[in-house]
Design a protein around this motif. Structure first.
Motif, mmCIF file in Angstrom:
data_model
loop_
_atom_site.group_PDB
_atom_site.id
_atom_site.type_symbol
_atom_site.label_atom_id
_atom_site.label_comp_id
_atom_site.label_asym_id
_atom_site.label_seq_id
_atom_site.Cartn_x
_atom_site.Cartn_y
_atom_site.Cartn_z
ATOM 1 N N UNK A 81 0.837 -1.197 0.000
ATOM 2 C CA UNK A 81 0.000 0.000 0.000
ATOM 3 C C UNK A 81 0.879 1.255 0.000
ATOM 4 N N UNK A 82 0.588 2.156 -0.928
ATOM 5 C CA UNK A 82 1.373 3.382 -1.065
ATOM 6 C C UNK A 82 1.055 4.356 0.061
ATOM 7 N N UNK A 83 2.091 4.986 0.577
ATOM 8 C CA UNK A 83 1.949 6.017 1.605
ATOM 9 C C UNK A 83 2.198 7.368 0.944
ATOM 10 N N UNK A 84 1.251 8.274 1.074
ATOM 11 C CA UNK A 84 1.411 9.621 0.542
ATOM 12 C C UNK A 84 0.927 10.622 1.587
ATOM 13 N N UNK A 85 1.125 11.887 1.292
ATOM 14 C CA UNK A 85 0.645 12.951 2.172
ATOM 15 C C UNK A 85 -0.422 13.747 1.457
ATOM 16 N N UNK A 86 -1.588 13.857 2.079
ATOM 17 C CA UNK A 86 -2.656 14.666 1.503
ATOM 18 C C UNK A 86 -2.609 16.101 2.011
ATOM 19 N N UNK B 270 9.698 13.623 -3.001
ATOM 20 C CA UNK B 270 10.204 12.524 -2.189
ATOM 21 C C UNK B 270 9.362 12.161 -0.990
ATOM 22 N N UNK B 271 8.255 12.868 -0.743
ATOM 23 C CA UNK B 271 7.445 12.608 0.442
ATOM 24 C C UNK B 271 6.448 11.480 0.165
ATOM 25 N N UNK B 272 6.943 10.259 0.183
ATOM 26 C CA UNK B 272 6.095 9.086 -0.025
ATOM 27 C C UNK B 272 6.779 7.876 0.605
ATOM 28 N N UNK B 273 6.063 6.783 0.667
ATOM 29 C CA UNK B 273 6.625 5.558 1.233
ATOM 30 C C UNK B 273 5.763 4.373 0.882
ATOM 31 N N UNK B 274 5.952 3.292 1.615
ATOM 32 C CA UNK B 274 5.243 2.049 1.322
ATOM 33 C C UNK B 274 4.959 1.299 2.619
ATOM 34 N N UNK B 275 3.740 0.794 2.719
ATOM 35 C CA UNK B 275 3.349 -0.057 3.847
ATOM 36 C C UNK B 275 3.045 -1.444 3.303
ATOM 37 N N UNK B 276 3.809 -2.429 3.740
ATOM 38 C CA UNK B 276 3.628 -3.808 3.281
ATOM 39 C C UNK B 276 2.951 -4.622 4.372
ATOM 40 N N UNK B 277 1.851 -5.276 4.010
ATOM 41 C CA UNK B 277 1.155 -6.170 4.933
ATOM 42 C C UNK B 277 1.511 -7.603 4.546
ATOM 43 N N UNK B 278 2.214 -8.279 5.424
ATOM 44 C CA UNK B 278 2.663 -9.646 5.182
ATOM 45 C C UNK B 278 1.546 -10.648 5.462
ATOM 46 N N UNK B 279 1.725 -11.907 5.069
ATOM 47 C CA UNK B 279 0.736 -12.922 5.415
ATOM 48 C C UNK B 279 0.575 -13.040 6.938
#
Length: 240
Positions: A201-206, A222-231
């Motif tokens: 899931x992409x992380x952004x700033x609104x 550059x203000x972004x990131x990623x949230x990974x949900x594992x099994x």
């Protein structure tokens, strides 16, 4: 020739019965919807809650060895990876002064990556340490200067596809007539998200949705990131 109807199905009575049936159906549907919503809310039970202390900061970015750079870059980072003007990490009590923090010297600027397992929750304690004024740094020679930061300095932590745990304020945005859940420079806010299913899931700033690249806002800086949900049961790592 007049038609004949049983008394219980006379035209007026039949119309009233139909209306009552439709009303009953609508009430039943509304009740089922409310019941389902209650079930959905009750279904958010965190098997475990992880906490991430995240900072939004201004950070010059070097893209390659040929000199491609952005002196007015931005990023999300963990407090333990950010230092104040004296070189002390924020996690160790460094001064949280907007515009006066930077990434640790032994860390390379890169998008923030957070990980949890499906069924777990993530509490993000976000602190906005952006400088009060956008594009505060000046590059030399002028041809190297990039000033694509959006003027508004509010930030949020929006992980698209994740579920809010407490209220819509956990989504970290500012949409429609909802109360804003953005953070002004020098302030902090907590968001709690639920990992309903595995995925990325992409992380952004609104805090800003318009910028030098259409609707990308500060993402291009550059203000972004990623949230990974594992099994379920996966072992999460705080960041990479």
């Amino acid at each position: 020739m007049k038609g004949t109807h049983p008394k219980e199905l006379a035209p007026a009575a039949a119309g009233g019965a139909c209306r009552r049936l439709r009303l009953s159906g609508l009430l039943a549907l509304a009740g089922a919807t409310l019941f389902a919503a209650g079930e959905a809310k009750a279904a958010i039970t965190c098997t475990r809650t992880l906490v991430a202390d995240v900072v939004a900061l201004d950070q010059p970015l070097m893209f390659n060895r040929l000199g491609a750079q952005n002196i007015n870059g931005m990023m999300f980072a963990l407090e333990e990876d950010v230092v104040d003007a004296a070189g002390r990490t924020l996690a160790a009590g460094g001064a949280k002064s907007p515009g006066n923090v930077r990434l640790r010297d032994d860390k390379r600027p890169r998008p923030l990556v957070l990980r949890i397992a499906a069924g777990e929750c993530l509490t993000v304690r976000l602190t906005n340490l952006l400088a009060p004024t956008a594009n505060a740094r000046t590059a030399s020679p002028p041809e190297m200067h990039i000033d694509e930061q959006v003027a508004d300095r509010h930030v949020g932590f929006f992980a698209q596809g994740m579920q809010a745990v407490n209220s819509i304020a956990d989504l970290g945005d500012n949409v429609g007539r909802n109360m804003s859940s953005l953070v002004a420079p020098g302030n902090s806010r907590t968001y709690t998200l639920y990992g309903e299913r595995e995925g990325t899931f992409a992380i952004t700033s609104y805090g800003a949705t318009f910028g030098g690249e259409g609707t990308a806002g500060n993402t291009t800086s550059g203000l972004f990131g990623q949230l990974t949900v594992l099994p379920p049961g996966g072992a999460p790592i705080a960041t990479s």
